[in-house]
Design a protein around this motif. Structure first.
Motif, PDB file in Angstrom:
ATOM      1  N   PHE A 271       0.541  -1.446  -0.214  1.00 47.97           N
ATOM      2  CA  PHE A 271       0.133  -0.111   0.066  1.00 47.97           C
ATOM      3  C   PHE A 271       0.815   1.124  -0.087  1.00 47.97           C
ATOM      4  O   PHE A 271       0.875   1.792  -0.515  1.00 47.97           O
ATOM      5  CB  PHE A 271      -1.346  -0.062   1.202  1.00 47.97           C
ATOM      6  N   ALA A 272       2.249   0.930   0.934  1.00 43.03           N
ATOM      7  CA  ALA A 272       3.210   2.768   1.553  1.00 43.03           C
ATOM      8  C   ALA A 272       3.270   2.988  -0.875  1.00 43.03           C
ATOM      9  O   ALA A 272       3.310   4.080  -0.769  1.00 43.03           O
ATOM     10  CB  ALA A 272       3.490   2.301   1.610  1.00 43.03           C
ATOM     11  N   ARG A 273       3.873   1.720  -1.099  1.00 45.16           N
ATOM     12  CA  ARG A 273       4.637   2.161  -2.745  1.00 45.16           C
ATOM     13  C   ARG A 273       3.638   2.105  -3.386  1.00 45.16           C
ATOM     14  O   ARG A 273       3.633   3.236  -4.439  1.00 45.16           O
ATOM     15  CB  ARG A 273       5.106   0.514  -2.687  1.00 45.16           C
ATOM     16  N   THR A 279       0.813   9.826  -4.614  1.00 43.27           N
ATOM     17  CA  THR A 279       1.503  11.387  -4.865  1.00 43.27           C
ATOM     18  C   THR A 279       1.850  11.554  -5.613  1.00 43.27           C
ATOM     19  O   THR A 279       2.924  13.063  -5.713  1.00 43.27           O
ATOM     20  CB  THR A 279       1.513  11.073  -3.158  1.00 43.27           C
ATOM     21  N   ALA A 280       2.840  11.290  -5.989  1.00 40.15           N
ATOM     22  CA  ALA A 280       4.234  11.538  -6.963  1.00 40.15           C
ATOM     23  C   ALA A 280       4.342  12.252  -8.081  1.00 40.15           C
ATOM     24  O   ALA A 280       4.779  12.710  -8.515  1.00 40.15           O
ATOM     25  CB  ALA A 280       5.252  10.246  -7.595  1.00 40.15           C
ATOM     26  N   ALA A 284       4.305  16.417  -9.072  1.00 43.30           N
ATOM     27  CA  ALA A 284       4.408  16.166 -10.890  1.00 43.30           C
ATOM     28  C   ALA A 284       3.735  17.305 -11.381  1.00 43.30           C
ATOM     29  O   ALA A 284       4.228  18.310 -11.564  1.00 43.30           O
ATOM     30  CB  ALA A 284       5.377  14.766 -11.425  1.00 43.30           C
ATOM     31  N   LEU A 285       2.684  17.001 -11.027  1.00 46.41           N
ATOM     32  CA  LEU A 285       1.557  17.762 -11.879  1.00 46.41           C
ATOM     33  C   LEU A 285       1.585  19.265 -12.010  1.00 46.41           C
ATOM     34  O   LEU A 285       1.384  19.879 -12.281  1.00 46.41           O
ATOM     35  CB  LEU A 285       0.171  16.972 -11.944  1.00 46.41           C
ATOM     36  N   LEU A 311       2.589  21.608  -0.304  1.00 42.82           N
ATOM     37  CA  LEU A 311       2.844  20.208  -0.683  1.00 42.82           C
ATOM     38  C   LEU A 311       2.899  18.689  -0.149  1.00 42.82           C
ATOM     39  O   LEU A 311       2.212  17.882  -0.568  1.00 42.82           O
ATOM     40  CB  LEU A 311       2.929  20.175  -2.637  1.00 42.82           C
ATOM     41  N   ARG A 312       3.733  18.800   0.278  1.00 39.03           N
ATOM     42  CA  ARG A 312       4.759  17.869   0.646  1.00 39.03           C
ATOM     43  C   ARG A 312       4.081  17.419   2.081  1.00 39.03           C
ATOM     44  O   ARG A 312       4.336  16.162   2.404  1.00 39.03           O
ATOM     45  CB  ARG A 312       6.524  18.095   1.052  1.00 39.03           C
TER      46      ARG A 312
END
Length: 610
Positions: A271-273, A279-280, A284-285, A311-312
């Motif tokens: 799930f974490a991956r 989220t990446a 990026a968007l 965002l982070r």
């Protein structure tokens, strides 16, 4: 308190409510601590939201010389419009924000930990107190230990960490979204595009994790129960050379627990991956569109830096969601298991109008008593007999006929299904359990001793007894001499269940405990079992003196004891089939006479055990 099957569906509101139903009274006790903790948490989140702003102000209004907003104009006027002094003030602001965040974080942890630890201590005492009231033999000791230790520790983390982390995520998420909308609503909507699929993914994940969490807890209980059972039966295991088989059985249970743990870990990491990839994509968007808007002059570079920082922080809780769900699900399962225990039916309770028992004279009557341990399987059926004050009553019969059940009912460890038990003409259910049991001394066939000093074990039925009283009781039970040979005499700490004493020594300490209590009603289950002939003879003399003037119930196996009784009650299949004195039964009962003759013919002369 049986296992509850998992029905799927993830973390449901009714399950949370079930856990918090028994938590609420303890949370209310420390409500002010929790309030201060969450106020500090809210203040700490606010400080976290302020972190990027000094850097934005430095970039936009000092380095790029953009028009200054009102807060910067105020600082600029204080600095005399000196950019270097304004820079220094903003840098001091960075330090102040981090300092205040740390202070609020410390305050939060201090009050939350204090409230949580106190609440958990109260819960542990509540659970332990409830355990004392449950029906005998209904619980597995290993499972109870896991619920009282590991499960309650998980609830502590639920109160002091997981709920707070969830609250921090909510506060942070709401604050960041509001601030990002203020900066640029278009970028904010783009950043939030990934939230719905993440929520759906987490909901599906939660259902599977909770099922594995419950299975893991149940397997841990199975392992603990197996360990407890094996350790308390070591003599049998070794006598039958079953060590290897027990090791294989333990390995099988441990492997099942390991599989559940690894299954939870695989789900969590997978799930974490997945969350990181989603989220990446969102990051990026946002960076791409944000950079284009900054190049077009729609937002400032400082706005983009603040946006990137937020965002982070916006995605970090989502990325940590897998760990939080795993931990929260496990803690919720632990809470359900503790709730199951607290919801278990209490065997015997005091009536609302129960009174303190007056001093007993010792007249005891059983009137049409029917009782069983399982529905539809009575052990006693319509049992009736009466004992006059000061009489010694011998209960005899084949194994499993209900002799021990009779004395258990007299102690109100259970209540009859039908009929009643009277002491001095009053139904014992009218009395509080404590006041009833305080007037009954008990010596069980298997003496139970605690991992405490010899003195404390003897004084267990009479707390506060003086050493002189304890020594006198020990002398009466023929125990004083062997006690004085122990390393620390009466202060010697016994091993668990008195394992560092012989069977006869344990029996004598149990007798000393009953002698010290000096109650008007005695219950004795073959009190001289395990003693040598000389000690048995001396002890019988002591018991005869002790039972004078007291109503005594003796679960008897030896006719040497039975013959001295004022009333002999023979029980078969839960009913009284014969009662009278030894001479009366010998004259009129073929069954009694046959048992008497059989024991007389035994070469050892030892106990009657049909």
């Amino acid at each position: 308190m049986g296992k509850q099957p998992h029905t799927g569906g993830g973390i449901r509101s009714k399950e949370v409510l079930r856990v918090y139903r028994f938590l609420v009274p303890h949370l209310k006790t420390y409500w002010s601590w929790f309030l201060l903790a969450y106020l500090a948490l809210f203040a700490g989140v606010a400080m976290n939201l302020l972190k990027p702003w000094p850097l934005k102000l430095i970039l936009d209004h000092i380095l790029l010389d953009k028009p200054q907003p009102a807060p910067v104009l105020l600082l600029s006027s204080l600095a005399g419009h000196d950019k270097l002094l304004l820079l220094a003030l903003l840098c001091v602001g960075i330090v102040a924000i981090f300092f205040l965040e740390g202070l609020f974080s410390f305050t939060n942890r201090y009050f939350l930990s204090g409230a949580g630890e106190n609440a958990i201590n109260d819960i542990r005492q509540q659970v332990f107190g409830h355990l004392q009231l449950l029906a005998l033999g209904r619980e597995r000791p290993g499972d109870i230990v896991v619920r009282l230790t590991s499960d309650i520790s998980s609830i502590r983390l639920l109160l002091t960490r997981y709920v707070q982390t969830l609250a921090s995520f909510v506060f942070t998420f709401a604050g960041i979204v509001a601030t990002m909308f203020f900066l640029d609503w278009q970028l904010t909507l783009l950043a939030l595009v990934v939230v719905p699929p993440l929520y759906l993914l987490s909901f599906s994940f939660t259902a599977r994790v909770k099922a594995l969490a419950r299975k893991k807890r149940e397997k841990e209980s199975d392992v603990a129960s197996l360990v407890q059972e094996t350790l308390t039966s070591k003599e049998v295991v070794q006598a039958f050379a079953r060590e290897e088989e027990e090791k294989e059985l333990f390995a099988g249970e441990a492997d099942e627990s390991l599989k559940a743990t690894l299954g939870s870990m695989r789900l969590s990491k997978g799930f974490a991956r997945t969350v990181q990839v989603i989220t990446a994509i969102g990051t990026a968007l946002v960076v791409y569109l944000g950079a284009r808007r900054a190049l077009a002059g729609a937002i400032t570079p400082g706005d983009l830096i603040v946006f990137a920082a937020y965002l982070r922080d916006l995605y970090r809780p989502v990325e940590k969601l897998s760990e939080l769900i795993l931990d929260f699900s496990g803690a919720l399962v632990s809470g359900e298991r503790v709730a199951e225990l607290l919801e278990s039916e209490i065997a015997v309770t005091d009536a609302a109008d129960a009174i303190e028992a007056p001093p007993f004279r010792g007249e005891v009557s059983f009137e049409g008593v029917t009782f069983g341990y399982e529905p539809g399987a009575p052990v006693l059926q319509g049992l009736s007999f009466a004992a006059e004050p000061g009489q010694t009553v011998a209960l005899i019969g084949s194994s499993g006929t209900g002799k021990s059940t009779v004395v258990n009912l007299l102690l109100r460890l259970h209540d009859p299904w039908e009929g009643r038990i009277l002491i001095d003409g009053a139904d014992i259910r009218r009395f509080t359990r404590k006041s009833l049991r305080e007037q009954i001394s008990v010596v069980l066939q298997e003496p139970l001793l605690f991992r405490r000093s010899v003195r404390d074990n003897i004084a267990y039925g009479k707390p506060g007894a003086s050493l002189a009283e304890i020594v006198e009781a020990a002398r009466g039970a023929q125990a004083h001499d062997f006690i004085m040979r122990l390393a620390d005499g009466y202060d010697t700490i016994l091993n668990e269940r008195g394992a560092n004493l012989s069977g006869g020594e344990r029996q004598r300490l149990a007798l000393a405990r009953a002698i010290l209590k000096d109650a008007p009603i005695f219950i004795l289950d073959e009190p001289v079992t395990g003693l040598d002939a000389a000690t048995e003879e001396r002890l019988n003399e002591t018991l005869n003196r002790l039972m004078q003037g007291r109503t005594s119930f003796v679960v008897a196996h030896r006719f040497a004891t039975i013959m001295r009784a004022d009333l002999i009650v023979m029980i078969e299949e839960g009913r009284v089939v014969e009662q009278g004195t030894h001479e009366q039964l010998l004259a009129r009962s073929d069954r009694y006479r046959r048992l008497y003759e059989l024991q007389r013919l035994e070469p050892s002369g030892k106990g009657y055990r049909p």
